[in-house]
Design a protein around this motif. Structure first.
Motif, PDB file in Angstrom:
ATOM      1  N   ARG A   4     -13.321   3.359  82.989  1.00  0.00           N
ATOM      2  CA  ARG A   4     -14.405   4.304  82.704  1.00  0.00           C
ATOM      3  C   ARG A   4     -15.641   3.882  83.491  1.00  0.00           C
ATOM      4  N   THR A   5     -16.270   4.841  84.143  1.00  0.00           N
ATOM      5  CA  THR A   5     -17.462   4.555  84.932  1.00  0.00           C
ATOM      6  C   THR A   5     -18.576   5.532  84.583  1.00  0.00           C
ATOM      7  N   ALA A   6     -19.799   5.138  84.938  1.00  0.00           N
ATOM      8  CA  ALA A   6     -20.951   5.977  84.612  1.00  0.00           C
ATOM      9  C   ALA A   6     -21.262   6.974  85.714  1.00  0.00           C
ATOM     10  N   ASP A   7     -20.723   6.744  86.920  1.00  0.00           N
ATOM     11  CA  ASP A   7     -21.011   7.661  88.020  1.00  0.00           C
ATOM     12  C   ASP A   7     -19.767   7.860  88.867  1.00  0.00           C
ATOM     13  N   SER A  17     -23.373   4.388  95.333  1.00  0.00           N
ATOM     14  CA  SER A  17     -22.908   3.575  94.220  1.00  0.00           C
ATOM     15  C   SER A  17     -21.965   2.511  94.730  1.00  0.00           C
ATOM     16  N   ALA A  18     -21.821   1.442  93.951  1.00  0.00           N
ATOM     17  CA  ALA A  18     -20.889   0.381  94.313  1.00  0.00           C
ATOM     18  C   ALA A  18     -19.500   0.642  93.754  1.00  0.00           C
ATOM     19  N   GLY A  19     -19.352   1.721  93.001  1.00  0.00           N
ATOM     20  CA  GLY A  19     -18.074   2.010  92.364  1.00  0.00           C
ATOM     21  C   GLY A  19     -17.097   2.727  93.278  1.00  0.00           C
ATOM     22  N   ALA A  66      -2.661   4.374 104.145  1.00  0.00           N
ATOM     23  CA  ALA A  66      -3.918   3.697 104.463  1.00  0.00           C
ATOM     24  C   ALA A  66      -4.829   3.762 103.245  1.00  0.00           C
ATOM     25  N   ALA A  67      -5.654   2.732 103.082  1.00  0.00           N
ATOM     26  CA  ALA A  67      -6.570   2.685 101.935  1.00  0.00           C
ATOM     27  C   ALA A  67      -7.879   2.054 102.363  1.00  0.00           C
ATOM     28  N   GLY A  68      -8.984   2.528 101.780  1.00  0.00           N
ATOM     29  CA  GLY A  68     -10.299   1.987 102.044  1.00  0.00           C
ATOM     30  C   GLY A  68     -10.891   1.391 100.785  1.00  0.00           C
ATOM     31  N   CYS A  69     -11.604   0.271 100.915  1.00  0.00           N
ATOM     32  CA  CYS A  69     -12.143  -0.464  99.765  1.00  0.00           C
ATOM     33  C   CYS A  69     -13.669  -0.396  99.713  1.00  0.00           C
ATOM     34  N   VAL A  70     -14.210  -0.807  98.572  1.00  0.00           N
ATOM     35  CA  VAL A  70     -15.654  -0.724  98.362  1.00  0.00           C
ATOM     36  C   VAL A  70     -16.418  -1.765  99.183  1.00  0.00           C
ATOM     37  N   ASP A  71     -15.722  -2.764  99.762  1.00  0.00           N
ATOM     38  CA  ASP A  71     -16.403  -3.768 100.575  1.00  0.00           C
ATOM     39  C   ASP A  71     -16.209  -3.544 102.064  1.00  0.00           C
TER      40      ASP A  71
END
Length: 411
Positions: A113-116, A122-124, A182-187
């Motif tokens: 669960r996330t707020a945004d 956002s960092a999410g 393929a996948a992309g990450c938050v970093d």
């Protein structure tokens, strides 16, 4: 189609880019848009707790998808045009059947669960859903992994992961032929897996620290493009090191080799061939003909088996002995085994390697590509010793191309 912070979704012509009008208006920013394969419907998600599915030809005709407990992060139409999948801040991935007026037929509680909604501000994670090219399954990022869900049963049948990856995966995209994910990450990390190798990525790149906000395969070339929250766009050509073992991500002739890990059987293609285990056709026939592998005198308990159990074991043995594991000899191995089992009054084993793996229980003797090439003797030991203590049936799955041996049991 565009969606933006001005709370509107708009339609432009292409390639002329002339503004043609507003598709939908919201009270909060638009976060994601998907268009069905026919180009007739646009599903639009915003930070409101409702999805609008708009008839492009008549924008006044709108279907509302409700029941969310927060904003909607992403959505995607099924390539066959039957389903729409959404991922929400409430942690649920929902499957909607549009022909029923927008009925939610499945809700999977797999996300945090996330707020945004995540993304550039956002960092999410964005939690972007991606369907397999032919619609047999879809994937959704969950933490540092990507999970695959089977069509219609909606069960998780595979998980893509990477050792040492401790950050959230934000989005994923299949290659045009379905052989790579393929996948992309938050970093800022970008990963590419082979569809049949879910535990270790083929490609791992990191350019900067900004989160990956979108990525896409080139439709006709061996190339991948992705965008970052820093405003940069990166193009990686020759992303797949094409060789005798690795084909191009746009090679349509190889699309049929896309693993059954994404198929209806939910079977992982980590199962190697009998040849990979180092056993020749002659060795395998000798292995299954060896009485030591099917002894009824291993212990006193076996002598107490009832007649039915003995008949099953005998029929399994007969099926294995009848099976020709050498394709070069030009016989239908699966049909031969099926005939043998039918003669003994036992249902024939499935000819599908995917179905065989799907039906295999705990303790299955599986020849995988990761196992050392130990030959027929090692295979026989695996088949006859895994359930030595309790004498339970041992469904062994040894896949060699179209040949599936799902009849290895211990009496």
């Amino acid at each position: 189609f565009t969606g933006s912070e001005d709370h509107c979704s708009k339609l432009y012509s292409f390639p002329g880019c002339a503004f043609e009008g507003n598709v939908a208006r919201f009270t909060l920013p638009v976060r994601h848009i998907a268009v069905n394969p026919a180009g007739s419907l646009a599903a639009i998600a915003s930070e409101e707790n409702v999805v609008k599915v708009v008839n492009v030809r008549n924008p006044s005709e709108v279907t509302y998808l409700r029941g969310f407990e927060g904003a909607i992060k992403s959505l995607q139409f099924d390539p066959r045009g039957e389903y729409l999948v959404t991922a929400g801040c409430d942690g649920r991935v929902r499957v909607w059947m549009l022909e029923c007026g927008g009925e939610c037929i499945k809700a999977l509680e797999v996300l945090k669960r996330t707020a945004d909604c995540g993304g550039a501000l956002s960092a999410g994670p964005l939690s972007r859903v991606a369907w397999f090219p032919d619609g047999r399954s879809f994937v959704v990022p969950v933490g540092p992994t990507v999970r695959m869900f089977e069509r219609d049963s909606w069960r998780c049948n595979s998980t893509f992961s990477e050792d040492g990856l401790a950050v959230d995966v934000s989005l994923a995209a299949w290659s045009p032929n379905g052989l790579y994910l393929a996948a992309g990450c938050v970093d800022g990390t970008v990963l590419v897996w082979e569809t049949n190798e879910t535990k270790m990525s083929l490609v791992r790149k990191k350019v900067g620290e900004a989160a990956v906000t979108d990525l896409c395969w080139h439709p006709t070339k061996n190339a991948l493009v992705w965008a970052c929250a820093s405003g940069e766009m990166h193009i990686h050509e020759d992303v797949i090191p094409v060789s005798a073992k690795l084909v191009s991500p746009v090679d349509a002739t190889a699309a049929g080799a896309a693993t059954s890990a994404a198929g209806a059987g939910g079977a992982s293609a980590e199962a190697g061939t009998l040849a990979e285990a180092g056993a020749s056709a002659a060795e395998l026939r000798a292995m299954f003909a060896d009485d030591a592998g099917f002894s009824d005198d291993d212990d006193d308990d076996n002598n107490n088996n009832n007649n039915n159990e003995t008949a099953v074991a005998d029929s399994d043995k007969a099926a294995l002995l009848a099976m020709d594991v050498s394709a070069a000899e030009g016989t239908d191995a699966t049909a031969t085994a099926a005939d043998s089992k039918a003669t003994n009054g036992v249902p024939a084993a499935s000819s599908s390697a995917g179905a065989a793996r799907a039906s295999a229980g705990a303790g299955a003797a599986t020849a995988t590509a990761e196992e050392p090439k130990k030959g027929a003797k090692w295979l026989r030991q695996r088949v006859t010793s895994d359930d030595e203590d309790n004498g339970a049936d041992l469904p062994g799955v040894l896949a060699n191309g179209d040949i599936a041996l799902n009849a290895v049991k211990k009496s």
